[in-house]
Structure formats: structure tokens, C-alpha cells
Design a protein around this motif. Structure first.
Motif, PDB file in Angstrom:
ATOM      1  N   VAL A   1       7.860  -1.593   9.422  1.00  0.00           N
ATOM      2  CA  VAL A   1       7.031  -0.829   8.495  1.00  0.00           C
ATOM      3  C   VAL A   1       5.580  -0.851   8.974  1.00  0.00           C
ATOM      4  O   VAL A   1       5.056  -1.910   9.307  1.00  0.00           O
ATOM      5  N   SER A   2       4.967   0.319   9.009  1.00  0.00           N
ATOM      6  CA  SER A   2       3.561   0.440   9.397  1.00  0.00           C
ATOM      7  C   SER A   2       2.810   1.214   8.328  1.00  0.00           C
ATOM      8  O   SER A   2       3.378   2.088   7.678  1.00  0.00           O
ATOM      9  N   TRP A   3       1.522   0.906   8.159  1.00  0.00           N
ATOM     10  CA  TRP A   3       0.641   1.649   7.258  1.00  0.00           C
ATOM     11  C   TRP A   3      -0.416   2.359   8.095  1.00  0.00           C
ATOM     12  O   TRP A   3      -1.020   1.749   8.973  1.00  0.00           O
ATOM     13  N   ILE A   4      -0.641   3.644   7.783  1.00  0.00           N
ATOM     14  CA  ILE A   4      -1.615   4.461   8.493  1.00  0.00           C
ATOM     15  C   ILE A   4      -2.514   5.151   7.481  1.00  0.00           C
ATOM     16  O   ILE A   4      -2.021   5.710   6.496  1.00  0.00           O
ATOM     17  N   ARG A   5      -3.828   5.089   7.703  1.00  0.00           N
ATOM     18  CA  ARG A   5      -4.768   5.855   6.864  1.00  0.00           C
ATOM     19  C   ARG A   5      -4.840   7.251   7.458  1.00  0.00           C
ATOM     20  O   ARG A   5      -5.211   7.433   8.613  1.00  0.00           O
ATOM     21  N   ARG A   6      -4.468   8.263   6.691  1.00  0.00           N
ATOM     22  CA  ARG A   6      -4.336   9.622   7.199  1.00  0.00           C
ATOM     23  C   ARG A   6      -5.673  10.304   7.490  1.00  0.00           C
ATOM     24  O   ARG A   6      -5.735  11.190   8.337  1.00  0.00           O
ATOM     25  N   ARG A   7      -6.725   9.909   6.801  1.00  0.00           N
ATOM     26  CA  ARG A   7      -8.036  10.546   7.000  1.00  0.00           C
ATOM     27  C   ARG A   7      -8.442  10.533   8.471  1.00  0.00           C
ATOM     28  O   ARG A   7      -8.909  11.516   9.014  1.00  0.00           O
ATOM     29  N   ASP A   8      -8.252   9.380   9.115  1.00  0.00           N
ATOM     30  CA  ASP A   8      -8.656   9.229  10.508  1.00  0.00           C
ATOM     31  C   ASP A   8      -7.513   8.727  11.397  1.00  0.00           C
ATOM     32  O   ASP A   8      -7.725   8.342  12.531  1.00  0.00           O
ATOM     33  N   PHE A   9      -6.292   8.734  10.849  1.00  0.00           N
ATOM     34  CA  PHE A   9      -5.095   8.268  11.552  1.00  0.00           C
ATOM     35  C   PHE A   9      -5.255   6.850  12.079  1.00  0.00           C
ATOM     36  O   PHE A   9      -4.741   6.496  13.135  1.00  0.00           O
ATOM     37  N   GLN A  10      -5.964   6.031  11.316  1.00  0.00           N
ATOM     38  CA  GLN A  10      -6.182   4.627  11.664  1.00  0.00           C
ATOM     39  C   GLN A  10      -4.912   3.831  11.370  1.00  0.00           C
ATOM     40  O   GLN A  10      -4.420   3.834  10.249  1.00  0.00           O
ATOM     41  N   LEU A  11      -4.378   3.164  12.392  1.00  0.00           N
ATOM     42  CA  LEU A  11      -3.241   2.273  12.216  1.00  0.00           C
ATOM     43  C   LEU A  11      -3.772   1.004  11.542  1.00  0.00           C
ATOM     44  O   LEU A  11      -4.616   0.309  12.105  1.00  0.00           O
ATOM     45  N   LEU A  12      -3.283   0.727  10.342  1.00  0.00           N
ATOM     46  CA  LEU A  12      -3.791  -0.419   9.584  1.00  0.00           C
ATOM     47  C   LEU A  12      -2.921  -1.656   9.777  1.00  0.00           C
ATOM     48  O   LEU A  12      -3.437  -2.755   9.980  1.00  0.00           O
ATOM     49  N   THR A  13      -1.595  -1.479   9.659  1.00  0.00           N
ATOM     50  CA  THR A  13      -0.689  -2.618   9.797  1.00  0.00           C
ATOM     51  C   THR A  13       0.567  -2.189  10.543  1.00  0.00           C
ATOM     52  O   THR A  13       0.975  -1.035  10.484  1.00  0.00           O
ATOM     53  N   VAL A  14       1.179  -3.148  11.225  1.00  0.00           N
ATOM     54  CA  VAL A  14       2.498  -2.987  11.821  1.00  0.00           C
ATOM     55  C   VAL A  14       3.247  -4.259  11.491  1.00  0.00           C
ATOM     56  O   VAL A  14       2.836  -5.348  11.909  1.00  0.00           O
ATOM     57  N   GLY A  15       4.316  -4.136  10.722  1.00  0.00           N
ATOM     58  CA  GLY A  15       5.016  -5.331  10.260  1.00  0.00           C
ATOM     59  C   GLY A  15       4.057  -6.177   9.436  1.00  0.00           C
ATOM     60  O   GLY A  15       3.374  -5.669   8.550  1.00  0.00           O
ATOM     61  N   LEU A  16       3.976  -7.443   9.767  1.00  0.00           N
ATOM     62  CA  LEU A  16       3.077  -8.347   9.047  1.00  0.00           C
ATOM     63  C   LEU A  16       1.697  -8.447   9.681  1.00  0.00           C
ATOM     64  O   LEU A  16       0.825  -9.136   9.168  1.00  0.00           O
ATOM     65  N   SER A  17       1.491  -7.762  10.789  1.00  0.00           N
ATOM     66  CA  SER A  17       0.215  -7.834  11.519  1.00  0.00           C
ATOM     67  C   SER A  17      -0.754  -6.762  11.046  1.00  0.00           C
ATOM     68  O   SER A  17      -0.379  -5.601  10.900  1.00  0.00           O
ATOM     69  N   THR A  18      -2.007  -7.153  10.842  1.00  0.00           N
ATOM     70  CA  THR A  18      -3.056  -6.204  10.486  1.00  0.00           C
ATOM     71  C   THR A  18      -3.741  -5.757  11.778  1.00  0.00           C
ATOM     72  O   THR A  18      -4.129  -6.583  12.602  1.00  0.00           O
TER      73      THR A  18
END
Length: 184
Positions: free
Chosen positions: A76-93
Motif C-alpha cells: 500500500v502506498s499513499w500519494i498526494r495528487r496535487r504534486d504527485f508526491q510519494l508519501l508512504t510505501v508500506g510502513l515507510s514514510t
């Protein structure tokens, strides 16, 4: 130096995803399965509703939910769409902004993105993405509001000298209980 390490981590994660997809494709050869059905079987792997909206108070805490079905083998990854910033991948920030953190509940499939000390510029779309083939995502919209206190009847309150004054204060657009309320 820190930027180089971040890029190396991202590339390492992407390489791992490619290896997983290739291994999965190779192990399924000759089974008459289409590429679209290798991992996801064409069904959503999310229990969280797509296009959900979360309202958070400026300066407060925002928790963006992402619940993945338990049998999903994906990262699971989190991405901020405004600037396509990769925020997290798995448990890593992967953000240098320490306000972002993934909150994972083991064996329940909860992968919430926590944003501390929410700012106005944090508003917008966030993507919770699964590294399966084909990639699946849901989008969570963060709306940021500013809480205000309003005294009923203000600004013109007139009382006679020696009278008792009662003020009714209403907190509007608050998403959290106030840290303190003073009374004098």
C-alpha cells in the motif's frame, strides 16, 4: 545525500514491484488466465469507499482511511495528487515532512494516512494505491476548515452595572474538541 537515498529507496521498491509482477506472470503461464486477472481478479481490493471526503481542522489531526481486503498481497502506498508526491510505501514514510505517517493495524488491512498539524495547503486529493496488476487506487479528498468561536449576541451586548453576564460561546466548524476552555 538524503535525496539520493530517497531515490534509491524508491527505485528499490519499484524494482521489487516489477519482480513480483514478473514472477506472478511466469508462475501463471499456461493456466489460461488473462493479465488483468493475475492478482486482482477484476474486483476491488478496497473496503474503503472511493472518493470519500475527510474534513479536518486547521492545526489538528487528519486521518485518511484506506482499508484493504485481507487477502490482498499488495503493498500500500499513499500519494498526494496535487504534486504527485510519494508519501508512504508500506510502513515507510518517503516524505521529508514529518507530519505524514502511515498508521497500520496488523491483520485488519487498515492503512490510514495520518497528517499532524494540518495546514490549509494540505487540502486536496490523496491516493491510496495497491501495487498489484493492474494497479488499483482509491481517492480520498481532504477538506481543511478553520474552527471559530462565536459569542451569541455579539458584538453588541449591553448590560447594566452590577448585573450578571452570561456568555454563550459556540464553536463552529470544529472537528476536534478544543485543547482548553478558560473561564474567568
Amino acid at each position: 545525500m538524503n535525496s539520493v537515498l530517497t531515490h534509491i529507496r524508491i527505485l528499490r521498491g519499484l524494482f521489487l514491484i516489477i519482480v513480483i509482477v514478473c514472477i506472478g506472470t511466469y508462475s501463471d503461464m499456461g493456466k489460461n488466465s488473462s493479465p488483468q486477472n493475475l492478482f486482482s481478479n477484476g474486483r476491488s481490493q478496497f473496503a474503503t469507499k472511493n472518493n470519500s471526503r475527510i474534513i479536518a481542522q486547521k492545526g489538528g489531526l487528519a486521518v485518511l482511511p484506506c482499508v484493504v481486503k485481507l487477502n490482498s498481497p499488495a503493498t500500500v502506498s499513499w500519494i498526494r495528487r496535487r504534486d504527485f508526491q510519494l508519501l508512504t510505501v508500506g510502513l515507510s514514510t518517503h516524505s521529508s515532512d514529518k507530519r505524514f505517517l502511515v498508521e497500520h493495524t496488523r491483520h485488519m488491512g487498515h492503512w490510514s494516512l495520518r497528517i499532524k498539524s494540518v495546514r490549509e495547503e494540505d487540502r486536496g486529493l490523496y491516493e491510496c494505491q495497491l501495487s498489484i496488476y493492474p494497479t488499483q487506487s482509491i481517492f480520498i479528498e481532504l477538506k481543511v476548515v478553520e474552527a471559530i468561536a462565536e459569542i451569541t449576541g455579539a458584538p453588541d451586548i449591553h448590560i447594566d452595572e452590577g448585573s450578571t453576564l452570561r456568555l454563550d460561546c459556540k464553536l463552529k466548524r470544529a472537528t476536534e474538541s478544543p485543547a482548553f476552555v478558560s473561564r474567568q
